[in-house]
Design a protein around this motif. Sequence first.
Motif, PDB file in Angstrom:
ATOM      1  N   GLN A  62       2.104   8.715  -8.375  1.00  0.00           N
ATOM      2  CA  GLN A  62       1.736   7.322  -8.158  1.00  0.00           C
ATOM      3  C   GLN A  62       2.185   6.878  -6.776  1.00  0.00           C
ATOM      4  N   GLU A  63       3.409   7.256  -6.554  1.00  0.00           N
ATOM      5  CA  GLU A  63       3.950   6.958  -5.244  1.00  0.00           C
ATOM      6  C   GLU A  63       3.100   7.568  -4.155  1.00  0.00           C
ATOM      7  N   HIS A  65       0.146   8.389  -4.234  1.00  0.00           N
ATOM      8  CA  HIS A  65      -1.136   7.690  -4.120  1.00  0.00           C
ATOM      9  C   HIS A  65      -1.005   6.440  -3.253  1.00  0.00           C
ATOM     10  N   LYS A  66       0.060   5.734  -3.599  1.00  0.00           N
ATOM     11  CA  LYS A  66       0.300   4.508  -2.824  1.00  0.00           C
ATOM     12  C   LYS A  66       0.494   4.827  -1.355  1.00  0.00           C
ATOM     13  N   ARG A  67       1.271   5.823  -1.197  1.00  0.00           N
ATOM     14  CA  ARG A  67       1.579   6.236   0.163  1.00  0.00           C
ATOM     15  C   ARG A  67       0.310   6.563   0.908  1.00  0.00           C
ATOM     16  N   ALA A  69      -2.590   5.810   0.193  1.00  0.00           N
ATOM     17  CA  ALA A  69      -3.474   4.651   0.377  1.00  0.00           C
ATOM     18  C   ALA A  69      -3.027   3.824   1.570  1.00  0.00           C
ATOM     19  N   GLU A  70      -1.748   3.598   1.607  1.00  0.00           N
ATOM     20  CA  GLU A  70      -1.228   2.770   2.691  1.00  0.00           C
ATOM     21  C   GLU A  70      -1.419   3.437   4.031  1.00  0.00           C
ATOM     22  N   THR A 169      10.636   2.225  -7.717  1.00  0.00           N
ATOM     23  CA  THR A 169       9.384   1.978  -6.981  1.00  0.00           C
ATOM     24  C   THR A 169       8.186   1.656  -7.867  1.00  0.00           C
ATOM     25  N   PRO A 170       8.018   2.401  -8.878  1.00  0.00           N
ATOM     26  CA  PRO A 170       6.810   2.049  -9.647  1.00  0.00           C
ATOM     27  C   PRO A 170       6.884   0.644 -10.226  1.00  0.00           C
ATOM     28  N   PRO A 175       1.929  -2.751  -3.630  1.00  0.00           N
ATOM     29  CA  PRO A 175       1.429  -1.948  -2.521  1.00  0.00           C
ATOM     30  C   PRO A 175       1.326  -2.762  -1.226  1.00  0.00           C
ATOM     31  N   LEU A 182       7.443   3.449   4.592  1.00  0.00           N
ATOM     32  CA  LEU A 182       6.048   3.839   4.463  1.00  0.00           C
ATOM     33  C   LEU A 182       5.339   3.858   5.821  1.00  0.00           C
ATOM     34  N   ARG A 259      13.888  -1.453  -2.926  1.00  0.00           N
ATOM     35  CA  ARG A 259      13.439  -0.077  -2.962  1.00  0.00           C
ATOM     36  C   ARG A 259      14.512   0.868  -3.487  1.00  0.00           C
TER      37      ARG A 259
END
Lengths: 794, 133
Positions: A62-63, A65-67, A69-70, A169-170, A175, A182, A259
């Motif tokens: 998930q992380e 993914h977020k990463r 994405a960002e 984090t989750p 995001p 990040l 965080r």
Amino acid sequence: MTSPFSNSQYPIYLHLLLLLRFSSLDEDCTLEKEEGLVEEEDEIDQFNDDTFGDGAIDDDWQEEHKRLAELEERKNDGLGGLGLGGLGMGGMGGGDSSTVQLPPPASREGGGGDLAESLAMLILGADPAIASVGGPAGSGDRSTGLPPPPSMPQQHHHPSQLPSHHQLTPSGLPPGPLHPSLLSYQQHQHLLRRGGAPMQQMNSHNIWENNMGFGPVSVTPGLITQMEDSPLMSIIKEVGLPNRPPPVMSEDGRDFSERAPPPRSSSPVIGSPPVRAVPIGTPPKQPMSHIHHPTTVHVRAPVHHQHRYPPSFPERISPNTLLNMANSPLCRPPFPAGVGPVLSQIQRAQMLNSQVAGFPRGCQGPPLLPGGGGFRPFFGQPPPHRMGPHHNHVPCPIIRHNTTHLHPQHRRMLTQRMQSRGGYRGGRVGDWRSRDPYSNLMTQREKEWVAKIQMMQLQSTDPYLDDYYYQNYFEKMEKRQERDRDGVRKEHTTKLITPQVAKLEHTYRPVQFAGSLGKLTVSSVNNPRKMIDTVVTSRTDDEEKREKQVWNKRRQILYTVEKMYSLLLEVQDFEKRFMQTPEEQRETLLEQHKTHTLQLYASLKEKEWDDRVSDEQCLLIMSVRKGKRLISRLIPFLPPLQAATVVMGIARNLHALAKKDKQDQALCWLVEPVAVVISSLSSAALTDLLQELQGSEGQLSKVLQNKFGVTLLYLILSEGERMQSSDLNCQLMDDNRWTELVFSVTRELLNVPPSSLSPPLFTPPNLLSLFSRYVDRQRLELLQEKLQISALSR
Amino acid sequence: MNYMPGTASLIDDIDKKHLVLLRDGRTLIGFLRSIDQFANLVFHQTVERIHVGKKFGDIPRGIFIVRGENVVLLGEIDVDKLCDNVLQQVSIEEILEEQRLQQQAKQKTEKAKVTALKDRGLSIPKADNLDEY
């Protein structure tokens, strides 16, 4: 308490035993358990890593993914540098470790570029925080060549925080608001894309590095260059630990409280051992601690609550997992050479540990086997490694050549037997022995000592006498072999050598200092103290004979004297007895008495002549003190004639007797009786006596040396004088003998040195008058002076 | 490591599990740690095993020092080889009880024998445990 020798499986036993023994090490026990549990998880995790590419925890993706994405968004913003800087601040804690991790690869060249890149990616990609800070700064740090220790804490610190971070984090992170860490993902992604290596590998490397603190993995040079110039690098260079002062962190002004959780005081994984105060990277004080280092990844986080470091590792990865992941690459051969020393160090530590602590890891064996994984190969190595040398020993048994006179064939046979037995056993025994903490209580030296004693007992100067059957048996065997082989192999027909052991000199010579009385003796078991120092003097037969003769003679003399004494005593007691006995028996007694006296005289006199005393006998008797006394007592009892002869004999032998009498002057006892005798002597006898006294030349001088002699002389002279003066009809002057004798006497007296003239017992008064008759005035005066005859004594 | 080929030495038996039978009938099992020239033995983690019939019991004794002259026989135990199924291990109390019963029974029979002999006019002197005297 279970019996130590129960039938249960050995490893389990060991496990239990060690648990019991090392119950104090709860930490370890729990760790073991936990590791056991985690092991399986390990596999799954690893598998997950492989599959999903990143920290195999659900959250991670998930992380990720977020990463991603960002980053996708930011990529075009070109915030790479800034992001780096900011993120560098923010993700300092986590980043540092990752940076530190990365630098090792960065600093080292060599290694595949792919490997390096993949490592970098692994490091960077694993954690946003890391990623932010990591690459550039870390490499810079590493490039300085700083060894892990200062950075280790931060490394180890990092993983403990990573899970927590991930945990949060989750839940908490939208995001939207950018986590500083990040920001650097831009770069991370950049690198990632570059590398394209599987995350798993990187991850494992990362972990490995993280835990072990060994960083011989090289990184792409490009990576280094890229990162070098970053401002973060310098910061990170300064900052070794994640818990560096706030300036680093707050530079960005970001609040990372969301965080990263506060530094943990307890391990993130429930049930895991408490966080260690000592970071993993510190050199172990004991081998034990080193052993546990690989497993204990939990490190007591620094007490700066301000520092929030997002854990770069997924929560569920326990230190054990990390270790296992790290271990597996360790065990793989294609690993870079840098791993070598690491492994051996661990091995060594493990070996030591096994010796000391009984190898707690060993109990992991069977339960972990199905898991396979990291531990097994890890621990599988040392034992086989150790077996090697063990195997080497067995085939070469030590043969003592100096002590045994075994038949060479026998020796060979036994060697073979030992080899076959030992070769089979060695594999197992060595392993078992190495785990026994009580082994080798008996040192090699002690064993050799016992063996030596036993060998000493085998020593023999005559083997056929001592061990007849042994010798014969081997002779027969030899012959048989010879027969079988038809004498082809010459070596079997070697002659039987029986070494003769030299007999050691065991006598102890006591230390003796010169001039001291006695010897300094140090007594020991081998040399018991001599209580009496007896020295055996061996005499030759001749010497013994002579000595015996002398003693015999003396004894004979004494015997004679004593016999005479008994007679004398009877004679002496006669009167008393005479008075006591009745009339009738008096005659017999009288006769007895006479006989006795005769006997006495007989013993003295010469065999043939009646009127002469045996010189020999006289000398003998008189040589003994007792004899002298005897004579002195005897003379009064003898009839006058016999007495006179005795005195004559004395006079005759006086020169000889005088020599012997020098010391004790026992002759003086004779003065009285002799005087009595002399006074009863006739002139002729007197003259004879004087003559006897004078004897041969030089005799008188000797006589004069003796007191008795002088006295006797004086007695004689005075008697003569008395005779002359008293009796006008003295026949003394009839022949010139007397005169001549006197003359010679006077001459002698004058000539004799005063020192040798011994003073008489008494000086008869009429000597002077005697001398005056014969000598002139001058001489008279001299004589007077010499003899100290006072004129008054006239 | 072979110290003295062709000879019997206990050096090779060190640190191995052994079973020793003593002159008084006791059976000890332990790790042989040290020896000397008289074959005095030092046992570690010693266990005295009492056998009564098919049952046996182990009494842990710790460290034992056995004087060499009291050893009847000594043999190494193979740890790999499992104990045979015939013997059944029981607790210490049980085995001691069994032993006591065994001794009792023995004494009874002995006594009966002696009385029987006495009745017949024979008397056998009681054999002492110590063989020298």
